[in-house]
Design a protein around this motif. Sequence first.
Motif, PDB file in Angstrom:
ATOM      1  N   ASP A  84      37.518  41.582  39.704  1.00 27.04           N
ATOM      2  CA  ASP A  84      38.000  40.835  40.867  1.00 27.04           C
ATOM      3  C   ASP A  84      37.766  39.339  40.665  1.00 27.04           C
ATOM      4  OD1 ASP A  84      38.417  43.177  42.990  1.00 27.04           O
ATOM      5  OD2 ASP A  84      36.572  43.558  41.890  1.00 27.04           O
ATOM      6  N   ARG A  92      33.441  46.316  43.593  1.00 29.46           N
ATOM      7  CA  ARG A  92      33.782  44.900  43.454  1.00 29.46           C
ATOM      8  C   ARG A  92      32.972  44.288  42.311  1.00 29.46           C
ATOM      9  NH1 ARG A  92      32.651  41.720  48.932  1.00 29.46           N
ATOM     10  NH2 ARG A  92      30.563  41.895  48.109  1.00 29.46           N
ATOM     11  N   VAL A 105      35.376  49.868  48.406  1.00 30.82           N
ATOM     12  CA  VAL A 105      35.787  48.629  47.745  1.00 30.82           C
ATOM     13  C   VAL A 105      34.564  47.802  47.364  1.00 30.82           C
ATOM     14  CG1 VAL A 105      37.005  46.439  48.036  1.00 30.82           C
ATOM     15  CG2 VAL A 105      38.046  48.564  48.845  1.00 30.82           C
ATOM     16  N   PRO A 123      38.355  41.085  49.177  1.00 29.46           N
ATOM     17  CA  PRO A 123      39.236  40.334  48.267  1.00 29.46           C
ATOM     18  C   PRO A 123      40.682  40.806  48.373  1.00 29.46           C
ATOM     19  CG  PRO A 123      37.279  41.084  47.116  1.00 29.46           C
ATOM     20  CD  PRO A 123      37.234  41.703  48.473  1.00 29.46           C
ATOM     21  N   SER A 124      41.598  39.838  48.444  1.00 26.33           N
ATOM     22  CA  SER A 124      43.009  40.134  48.715  1.00 26.33           C
ATOM     23  C   SER A 124      43.636  41.018  47.641  1.00 26.33           C
ATOM     24  CB  SER A 124      43.791  38.828  48.808  1.00 26.33           C
ATOM     25  OG  SER A 124      43.607  38.092  47.612  1.00 26.33           O
ATOM     26  N   ASN A 125      43.130  40.949  46.407  1.00 24.57           N
ATOM     27  CA  ASN A 125      43.725  41.755  45.336  1.00 24.57           C
ATOM     28  C   ASN A 125      43.486  43.246  45.564  1.00 24.57           C
ATOM     29  OD1 ASN A 125      40.959  41.258  44.837  1.00 24.57           O
ATOM     30  ND2 ASN A 125      41.173  41.956  42.736  1.00 24.57           N
ATOM     31  N   ARG A 126      42.634  43.585  46.532  1.00 26.86           N
ATOM     32  CA  ARG A 126      42.325  44.983  46.794  1.00 26.86           C
ATOM     33  C   ARG A 126      43.213  45.605  47.873  1.00 26.86           C
ATOM     34  NH1 ARG A 126      38.357  47.770  44.032  1.00 26.86           N
ATOM     35  NH2 ARG A 126      37.155  46.313  42.779  1.00 26.86           N
ATOM     36  N   GLN A 147      36.561  35.742  51.443  1.00 24.59           N
ATOM     37  CA  GLN A 147      36.832  36.916  50.613  1.00 24.59           C
ATOM     38  C   GLN A 147      36.131  36.843  49.261  1.00 24.59           C
ATOM     39  OE1 GLN A 147      41.045  37.598  50.279  1.00 24.59           O
ATOM     40  NE2 GLN A 147      41.322  37.877  52.481  1.00 24.59           N
ATOM     41  N   TRP A 148      35.803  35.602  48.819  1.00 24.25           N
ATOM     42  CA  TRP A 148      35.203  35.441  47.489  1.00 24.25           C
ATOM     43  C   TRP A 148      33.788  34.909  47.584  1.00 24.25           C
ATOM     44  CZ3 TRP A 148      38.003  38.014  44.149  1.00 24.25           C
ATOM     45  CH2 TRP A 148      39.354  38.223  44.454  1.00 24.25           C
ATOM     46  N   TYR A 175      40.222  37.886  38.465  1.00 26.92           N
ATOM     47  CA  TYR A 175      41.518  37.751  39.127  1.00 26.92           C
ATOM     48  C   TYR A 175      41.623  36.407  39.847  1.00 26.92           C
ATOM     49  CZ  TYR A 175      45.187  38.228  42.585  1.00 26.92           C
ATOM     50  OH  TYR A 175      46.289  37.989  43.360  1.00 26.92           O
ATOM     51  N   ILE A 176      40.663  36.090  40.698  1.00 31.99           N
ATOM     52  CA  ILE A 176      40.798  34.861  41.497  1.00 31.99           C
ATOM     53  C   ILE A 176      40.673  33.626  40.609  1.00 31.99           C
ATOM     54  CG2 ILE A 176      38.356  34.696  42.241  1.00 31.99           C
ATOM     55  CD1 ILE A 176      41.490  33.772  44.320  1.00 31.99           C
TER      56      ILE A 176
END
Lengths: 362, 357
Positions: free
Chosen positions: A34, A30, A26, A306-309, A91-92, A37-38
């Motif tokens: 990503d 990244r 991941v 990151p949560s989208n992963r 996460q970011w 996304y955020i």
Amino acid sequence: MARRTALTAAEADEFGRALDQLREEVLAGRGEGDARYIRRVIAVQRGLEMGGRVVLFASLLPPAWLAGTTMLATAKILENMEIGHNVLHGQWDWMCDPEIHSTTWEWDSASPAAQWKHSHNYVHHTYTNILGKDRDIGYSLLRVKSEQRWHPAYLAQPLYNLALAAVFEWGIALYDTEIERAWRGEKSWGQTWAQLQVSLRKAGRQAVKDYVAFPLLAGPAFLPVLFANLTANVTRNVWAHTIIFCGHFPEGAEAFTEEQVEGETRGGWYARQVLGSANIDGPALLHLMSGNLSFQIEHHLFPDLPSNRYAQLAPQVRALCERFGLPYTTGGLLRQTANVWKRVIRLSLPGPAPAVADSATS
Amino acid sequence: MTVGRILLDAAASLTTPLLPDDYLGLIDPLWSRRGLRGRVEAVRREAAGVATLVIRPGAGWNEHRAGQYVRIGVNVDGVWHWRPYSVSSAPRDPGGVISITVKALPDGKLSGRLVEGVPPGAIVRLEKPRGCFVLPQVLPPRLLFVTAGSGITPVMSMLRGLAQGGEMPDAVVVHSAPTRDDVIFGTELRELAARFPTLRLHEHHTRVPGGPARRLTMAALPAICPDWAERPAWVCGPPGMLADAEAWWRRAGVADHLRVERFRPAEAPGGGTGGRVRFARSGRQAQAGGNTSLLAVGEDAGVLMPSGCRMGICHSCLAQLTSGRVRDLRTGREHGAQGELVQTCVSGAAGDVEIDL
């Protein structure tokens, strides 16, 4: 403690290496996608919040009230779950964006970010489900594991859990000041009082915004706006309470004793995260609105990815768990919620005797 | 405080815990004062591998003084990278824009991206202009500028500002570049020299066909500008040239006439395993092995270190790296830009590092 992890030390190491490998993959991929996304989630959330509040100026008309309240509640849920919780986890942080960073973020929740990061990121995520160390087991208020000693006060827990759901953000703010630790003498009252003051100041600003400033601005719509904001906050609270209780309290999420985790390796820590957490099955919208905590297992393995992963990690993690014979607890939202409430009701009464950890089976 | 600002402060009670700027920035990123931003309006090619970015700064920008630099943040693959660049445009631009002029360095990831890959319309982040490589408020009658390569950029801002005022003091510009074509702003400099008799431009070209590079050394100054020692001087160029200049002016006993601007390398070399770890604020330091976490090094040295999980998951131990590079002890990957917040519990020193604790 129905069962114990059946991993040998060598297996645990291998399990850990395999998960480290997933994490590496991941990290290697990244990038801009990503980040976009955020940024997009944040823009949508702020747009919804602004839009909702503007629509509520017309809330003397019932359809406007309903639309505005829905938008505001959705915005508040996104802000707490997919944005606030995850940004505060770091996460970011990798984006090096000073405005989307765990050290600068503050969220629309009564609990100040700094106190939340301590009690959640550090205490809960490090000592997950260890009795006596993870304060999140029942939040010092509920009996959610049969290993917790019964007390007559728990008789009322189905009732006060319902109340807690409605005022969840306030409960968490109070909980993050660790008053019960001061009571037990593990922490000074001075420090606790100082924390409480910070919480009260922050919570006060939140309350003024939702219950004084915006209703006053709305003039004749004072009451509808006040009621809309109250509804949005309570909806957010009940939703957060539901999602979070499904993370560690359903059947299958195990608790651990301090002796069990003595000398724990990285692989052992990973295994405990899997055994102590439960996912929620559902569509993409559920994952988004739960802040991807529907992937509680993946979140606990990799709290700062990151949560989208998580969605893409889930099948790989599940396959690994199958390979190592570790249970991967998951179920639909209704089933898991019903299961949690069944436990809250059952454990309000004494017993059942916890299944004694049977070291022979491990 | 303006009325607008007072209104924004009142509005903050409606947006808490966010700021009104967070919402304004959604409409136009330049409206947010929370983090100063700029919009790239044009990219102009100056010479081979050199481009000027014309940037419109957003709300909260302070006018620069000629010669100052600005730290600019550029998004590359989702990550913000920061670099300082001298402002090359004159102050008080009537159109409200500033320019920075960037030379693509051979291994400069960011400079290459700035020269080739920033489209007009892109949003960059800015800090307020800084630096004391500026002209004094009361202009001295005679000036000397010695520059090499992209070292001309801060001086160009000064010359443009002076030219706009319409009066050029007695100024000598000694500039070194590989060839005549490589001189950044070459055409403009020559035009200025033609327009103002008081401005003398001396170009030094280092590339000689068939021969070794002919560097500009300060020893050549007296021949170019006999009264150099009487002129306040502004010198900007590569480190070797600056060292030469500092020694030259010191030896002549007129070191107080010299002002230099140093372009610092953005990334420390790193590459090592372990090194000397300095904790800037507590004034402590220790020698660290490559496999010891900065957290442990700091605690052993008696520094009050923030900490939490000690396994890299909770981000409680973040501390700012002020110089050097670190290695992620979990993956072995080296990283670290100046100002980056690193997890001290899973980072080891990759060479000498300094931590802001």
